[in-house]
Design an enzyme around this catalytic site. Structure first.
Site, PDB file in Angstrom:
ATOM      1  N   LYS A  99      36.687   0.917  -0.681  1.00 53.84           N
ATOM      2  CA  LYS A  99      36.122   0.167   0.450  1.00 53.84           C
ATOM      3  C   LYS A  99      35.458   1.162   1.399  1.00 53.84           C
ATOM      4  O   LYS A  99      36.128   2.063   1.913  1.00 53.84           O
ATOM      5  CB  LYS A  99      37.211  -0.608   1.178  1.00 53.84           C
ATOM      6  CG  LYS A  99      37.717  -1.779   0.366  1.00 53.84           C
ATOM      7  CD  LYS A  99      38.279  -2.857   1.225  1.00 53.84           C
ATOM      8  CE  LYS A  99      38.490  -4.162   0.459  1.00 53.84           C
ATOM      9  NZ  LYS A  99      38.715  -4.091  -0.962  1.00 53.84           N
ATOM     10  N   ASP A 133      33.183  -1.429  -2.942  1.00 52.18           N
ATOM     11  CA  ASP A 133      33.430  -2.837  -2.624  1.00 52.18           C
ATOM     12  C   ASP A 133      32.493  -3.243  -1.491  1.00 52.18           C
ATOM     13  O   ASP A 133      32.086  -2.405  -0.684  1.00 52.18           O
ATOM     14  CB  ASP A 133      34.875  -3.016  -2.122  1.00 52.18           C
ATOM     15  CG  ASP A 133      35.875  -3.156  -3.264  1.00 52.18           C
ATOM     16  OD1 ASP A 133      35.470  -3.204  -4.421  1.00 52.18           O
ATOM     17  OD2 ASP A 133      37.085  -3.224  -2.957  1.00 52.18           O
ATOM     18  N   MET A 134      32.162  -4.520  -1.415  1.00 54.61           N
ATOM     19  CA  MET A 134      31.323  -4.986  -0.308  1.00 54.61           C
ATOM     20  C   MET A 134      32.223  -5.720   0.683  1.00 54.61           C
ATOM     21  O   MET A 134      32.939  -6.645   0.316  1.00 54.61           O
ATOM     22  CB  MET A 134      30.225  -5.910  -0.847  1.00 54.61           C
ATOM     23  CG  MET A 134      29.133  -6.184   0.141  1.00 54.61           C
ATOM     24  SD  MET A 134      28.300  -4.725   0.808  1.00 54.61           S
ATOM     25  CE  MET A 134      27.101  -4.354  -0.473  1.00 54.61           C
ATOM     26  N   GLN A 163      27.430 -10.236  -2.976  1.00 55.95           N
ATOM     27  CA  GLN A 163      28.188 -11.440  -2.605  1.00 55.95           C
ATOM     28  C   GLN A 163      27.243 -12.633  -2.659  1.00 55.95           C
ATOM     29  O   GLN A 163      26.266 -12.689  -1.913  1.00 55.95           O
ATOM     30  CB  GLN A 163      28.754 -11.263  -1.193  1.00 55.95           C
ATOM     31  CG  GLN A 163      29.804 -10.159  -1.103  1.00 55.95           C
ATOM     32  CD  GLN A 163      29.954  -9.610   0.309  1.00 55.95           C
ATOM     33  OE1 GLN A 163      28.957  -9.395   0.995  1.00 55.95           O
ATOM     34  NE2 GLN A 163      31.181  -9.366   0.732  1.00 55.95           N
ATOM     35  N   ARG A 189      28.642  -5.608  -9.603  1.00 51.00           N
ATOM     36  CA  ARG A 189      29.641  -6.683  -9.704  1.00 51.00           C
ATOM     37  C   ARG A 189      29.120  -7.839  -8.850  1.00 51.00           C
ATOM     38  O   ARG A 189      28.585  -7.607  -7.773  1.00 51.00           O
ATOM     39  CB  ARG A 189      30.971  -6.182  -9.146  1.00 51.00           C
ATOM     40  CG  ARG A 189      32.053  -7.244  -9.073  1.00 51.00           C
ATOM     41  CD  ARG A 189      33.230  -6.823  -8.171  1.00 51.00           C
ATOM     42  NE  ARG A 189      33.847  -5.580  -8.565  1.00 51.00           N
ATOM     43  CZ  ARG A 189      34.509  -4.786  -7.701  1.00 51.00           C
ATOM     44  NH1 ARG A 189      34.629  -5.108  -6.428  1.00 51.00           N
ATOM     45  NH2 ARG A 189      35.034  -3.658  -8.114  1.00 51.00           N
ATOM     46  N   ALA A 194      34.335 -12.926   0.193  1.00 51.85           N
ATOM     47  CA  ALA A 194      35.703 -13.205   0.648  1.00 51.85           C
ATOM     48  C   ALA A 194      35.861 -13.252   2.165  1.00 51.85           C
ATOM     49  O   ALA A 194      36.954 -13.489   2.644  1.00 51.85           O
ATOM     50  CB  ALA A 194      36.644 -12.139   0.087  1.00 51.85           C
ATOM     51  N   THR A 231      35.051 -13.445 -10.916  1.00 54.43           N
ATOM     52  CA  THR A 231      35.454 -14.750 -10.376  1.00 54.43           C
ATOM     53  C   THR A 231      36.623 -15.299 -11.174  1.00 54.43           C
ATOM     54  O   THR A 231      36.829 -14.914 -12.334  1.00 54.43           O
ATOM     55  CB  THR A 231      34.263 -15.748 -10.443  1.00 54.43           C
ATOM     56  OG1 THR A 231      34.683 -16.999  -9.901  1.00 54.43           O
ATOM     57  CG2 THR A 231      33.763 -15.980 -11.854  1.00 54.43           C
ATOM     58  N   ARG A 294      43.808 -13.059   0.002  1.00 49.77           N
ATOM     59  CA  ARG A 294      44.254 -13.841  -1.161  1.00 49.77           C
ATOM     60  C   ARG A 294      44.925 -15.139  -0.707  1.00 49.77           C
ATOM     61  O   ARG A 294      44.748 -16.181  -1.310  1.00 49.77           O
ATOM     62  CB  ARG A 294      45.242 -13.037  -2.036  1.00 49.77           C
ATOM     63  CG  ARG A 294      44.715 -11.724  -2.575  1.00 49.77           C
ATOM     64  CD  ARG A 294      43.550 -11.819  -3.536  1.00 49.77           C
ATOM     65  NE  ARG A 294      42.232 -12.089  -3.049  1.00 49.77           N
ATOM     66  CZ  ARG A 294      41.382 -11.196  -2.516  1.00 49.77           C
ATOM     67  NH1 ARG A 294      41.705  -9.943  -2.373  1.00 49.77           N
ATOM     68  NH2 ARG A 294      40.182 -11.567  -2.128  1.00 49.77           N
TER      69      ARG A 294
HETATM   70  C1  LIG Z   1      37.369  -8.309  -9.438  1.00 51.50           C
HETATM   71  C2  LIG Z   1      37.025  -8.873  -8.105  1.00 51.50           C
HETATM   72  C3  LIG Z   1      36.489  -8.053  -7.126  1.00 51.50           C
HETATM   73  C4  LIG Z   1      36.132  -8.570  -5.879  1.00 51.50           C
HETATM   74  N1  LIG Z   1      35.499  -7.776  -4.959  1.00 51.50           N
HETATM   75  C5  LIG Z   1      35.041  -8.316  -3.809  1.00 51.50           C
HETATM   76  C6  LIG Z   1      34.254  -7.566  -2.881  1.00 51.50           C
HETATM   77  O1  LIG Z   1      33.968  -6.392  -3.080  1.00 51.50           O
HETATM   78  N2  LIG Z   1      33.827  -8.201  -1.759  1.00 51.50           N
HETATM   79  C7  LIG Z   1      34.106  -9.530  -1.494  1.00 51.50           C
HETATM   80  O2  LIG Z   1      33.664 -10.065  -0.471  1.00 51.50           O
HETATM   81  N3  LIG Z   1      34.874 -10.239  -2.356  1.00 51.50           N
HETATM   82  C8  LIG Z   1      35.336  -9.681  -3.491  1.00 51.50           C
HETATM   83  N4  LIG Z   1      36.080 -10.450  -4.348  1.00 51.50           N
HETATM   84  C9  LIG Z   1      36.615 -11.757  -3.912  1.00 51.50           C
HETATM   85  C10 LIG Z   1      35.636 -12.888  -4.110  1.00 51.50           C
HETATM   86  O3  LIG Z   1      34.557 -12.767  -3.210  1.00 51.50           O
HETATM   87  C11 LIG Z   1      36.329 -14.254  -3.869  1.00 51.50           C
HETATM   88  O4  LIG Z   1      36.810 -14.316  -2.554  1.00 51.50           O
HETATM   89  C12 LIG Z   1      37.493 -14.515  -4.808  1.00 51.50           C
HETATM   90  O5  LIG Z   1      37.236 -14.051  -6.094  1.00 51.50           O
HETATM   91  C13 LIG Z   1      37.785 -16.030  -4.880  1.00 51.50           C
HETATM   92  O6  LIG Z   1      36.679 -16.709  -5.374  1.00 51.50           O
HETATM   93  P1  LIG Z   1      36.518 -17.188  -6.919  1.00 51.50           P
HETATM   94  O7  LIG Z   1      35.170 -16.758  -7.368  1.00 51.50           O
HETATM   95  O8  LIG Z   1      37.622 -16.673  -7.727  1.00 51.50           O
HETATM   96  O9  LIG Z   1      36.444 -18.752  -6.852  1.00 51.50           O
HETATM   97  P2  LIG Z   1      37.341 -19.853  -6.130  1.00 51.50           P
HETATM   98  O10 LIG Z   1      36.477 -21.056  -6.110  1.00 51.50           O
HETATM   99  O11 LIG Z   1      37.916 -19.352  -4.864  1.00 51.50           O
HETATM  100  O12 LIG Z   1      38.514 -20.034  -7.153  1.00 51.50           O
HETATM  101  C14 LIG Z   1      38.360 -20.500  -8.487  1.00 51.50           C
HETATM  102  C15 LIG Z   1      39.725 -20.852  -9.025  1.00 51.50           C
HETATM  103  O13 LIG Z   1      40.598 -19.716  -8.994  1.00 51.50           O
HETATM  104  C16 LIG Z   1      41.720 -19.963  -8.170  1.00 51.50           C
HETATM  105  N5  LIG Z   1      41.924 -18.831  -7.268  1.00 51.50           N
HETATM  106  C17 LIG Z   1      40.989 -18.193  -6.537  1.00 51.50           C
HETATM  107  N6  LIG Z   1      41.550 -17.231  -5.756  1.00 51.50           N
HETATM  108  C18 LIG Z   1      42.870 -17.315  -5.991  1.00 51.50           C
HETATM  109  C19 LIG Z   1      43.977 -16.611  -5.491  1.00 51.50           C
HETATM  110  N7  LIG Z   1      43.860 -15.688  -4.550  1.00 51.50           N
HETATM  111  N8  LIG Z   1      45.217 -16.940  -5.969  1.00 51.50           N
HETATM  112  C20 LIG Z   1      45.360 -17.906  -6.914  1.00 51.50           C
HETATM  113  N9  LIG Z   1      44.339 -18.617  -7.420  1.00 51.50           N
HETATM  114  C21 LIG Z   1      43.120 -18.330  -6.965  1.00 51.50           C
HETATM  115  C22 LIG Z   1      41.340 -21.167  -7.305  1.00 51.50           C
HETATM  116  O14 LIG Z   1      42.474 -21.920  -6.915  1.00 51.50           O
HETATM  117  C23 LIG Z   1      40.442 -21.947  -8.201  1.00 51.50           C
HETATM  118  O15 LIG Z   1      41.174 -22.744  -9.082  1.00 51.50           O
HETATM  119  C24 LIG Z   1      36.398  -9.936  -5.604  1.00 51.50           C
HETATM  120  C25 LIG Z   1      36.924 -10.772  -6.594  1.00 51.50           C
HETATM  121  C26 LIG Z   1      37.218 -10.270  -7.835  1.00 51.50           C
HETATM  122  C27 LIG Z   1      37.740 -11.196  -8.887  1.00 51.50           C
END
Ligand SMILES: Cc1cc2nc3c(=O)[nH]c(=O)nc-3n(C[C@H](O)[C@H](O)[C@H](O)COP(=O)(O)OP(=O)(O)OC[C@H]3O[C@@H](n4cnc5c(N)ncnc54)[C@H](O)[C@@H]3O)c2cc1C
Length: 311
Positions: A99, A133-134, A163, A189, A194, A231, A294
């Protein structure tokens, strides 16, 4: 709208000092351990070995962000380097996610640049690489400038994150494609995003964020990039896997990344289907901010923790 309000409230409450104190004291027991592989590098090595045995690669995040003092940024860089060396010593490739604000980007851009070069130098020397990371939108420009600095300093495999919720991301992608170092595909990525951002800066409705996500991945792939689809959205994963298959993309241009401890059954399904899966593995004591995000993503996660607190 409800999802956004939920996220904003959880992150708002998480920002309150008494809540932070309470969760820092008890949160590990009541949930953080599900999302964080360990508070020290030894437990992380155990988790990474288990992932490897289950057919998954890893990208390691030494937890820490938004440092407020130069000494903290230097200490974080030391901790990341120590982790890189420990992973290498354990026979694991030091593929790291960093980060920018943990290296002091919010304090002094030059300091963060020097520390990022130090971390990238060690990671690459030991067969790894780093992704920036962003973070929230205040740091997007500075993070992209840091990426270009690392490219220019001889680390062309350094990547960052787009993002999908940011209005600016399609333009940022075009600029990255134009400036990417020669000699290898651009690596990036793609995530939904988030943080809580203003409507002037970011999309707020999920169907449009999903469309933006798909468009970014497809454009990057068409332009020759290596894309990590990050995702837990099973629909998006299916759609993008179908695109990759239809476009006959070479396997090394496609990767799926999910977070440690999130949707374990989906992770197992991806591995069974032969999809290259890299798990994002957070390690360290500073898990509070990561853990809050999370919880903010899913009411069921918060419910689990609250049940623990209330007995
Ligand atoms: C490998 C990785 C790296 C990332 N890096 C960054 C970054 O650098 N900057 C940034 O802004 N964001 C980052 N993120 C977070 C991302 O932006 C989302 O906030 C996060 O992935 C939740 O969105 P989703 O795409 O999984 O979809 P959602 O629509 O949130 O979720 C899809 C499904 O997965 C389930 N789910 C999602 N999150 C959770 C959880 N925490 N616990 C249990 N179930 C869950 C949901 O209930 C739903 O069923 C990263 C995510 C991943 C996977």
């Amino acid at each position: 709208v409800i999802q956004r309000a939920y996220r904003a409230s959880v992150l708002g409450v998480a920002g309150l000092a008494p809540v932070e104190r309470l969760v820092r004291r008890h949160g590990w027991r009541f949930g953080a351990r599900r999302f964080v592989a360990g508070e020290d590098v030894t437990s992380a090595v155990t988790a990474l070995r288990a992932l490897r045995a289950a057919g998954r690669e890893a990208v390691v995040d030494v937890l820490g962000e938004y440092v407020t003092e130069v000494a903290q940024a230097r200490a974080m860089a030391d901790e990341v380097v120590t982790t890189i060396e420990a992973l290498h010593a354990a026979g694991l490739p030091p593929v790291m996610s960093v980060k920018p604000t943990q290296l002091g980007l919010g304090l002094d851009v030059e300091l963060a640049g020097c520390l990022a070069e130090r971390v990238a130098t060690r990671a690459e020397a030991l067969g790894g690489r780093i992704t920036l990371d962003m973070e929230d939108a205040r740091y997007t420009d500075a993070t992209l400038a840091l990426l270009r600095r690392l490219w220019g300093a001889g680390f062309p495999r350094t990547s960052t994150v787009l993002q999908a919720y940011l209005h600016r991301s399609p333009d940022d992608l075009e600029a990255m494609l134009a400036d990417a170092p020669s000699g290898g595909p651009l690596e990036l990525r793609v995530v939904k995003g988030a943080y809580v951002e203003r409507p002037q800066v970011a999309l707020h409705d999920m169907p449009r964020i999903r469309e933006a996500f798909t468009a970014l991945c497809e454009r990057a792939w068409r332009a020759g990039a290596r894309v990590a689809v990050a995702t837990h959205d099973a629909g998006l994963l299916r759609e993008l896997a179908a695109f990759a298959r239809g476009a006959e993309l070479p396997p090394e241009r496609v990767e799926y990344q999910l977070l440690y401890g999130v949707r374990p059954r989906l992770q197992a399904e991806l591995v069974r289907a032969g999809r290259p899966l890299r798990v994002y593995v957070p390690v360290g004591k500073d898990w509070y901010g990561y853990f809050s995000r999370r919880l903010a993503e899913r009411p069921a996660n918060l419910a689990l923790v609250l049940r623990g607190f209330t007995g």
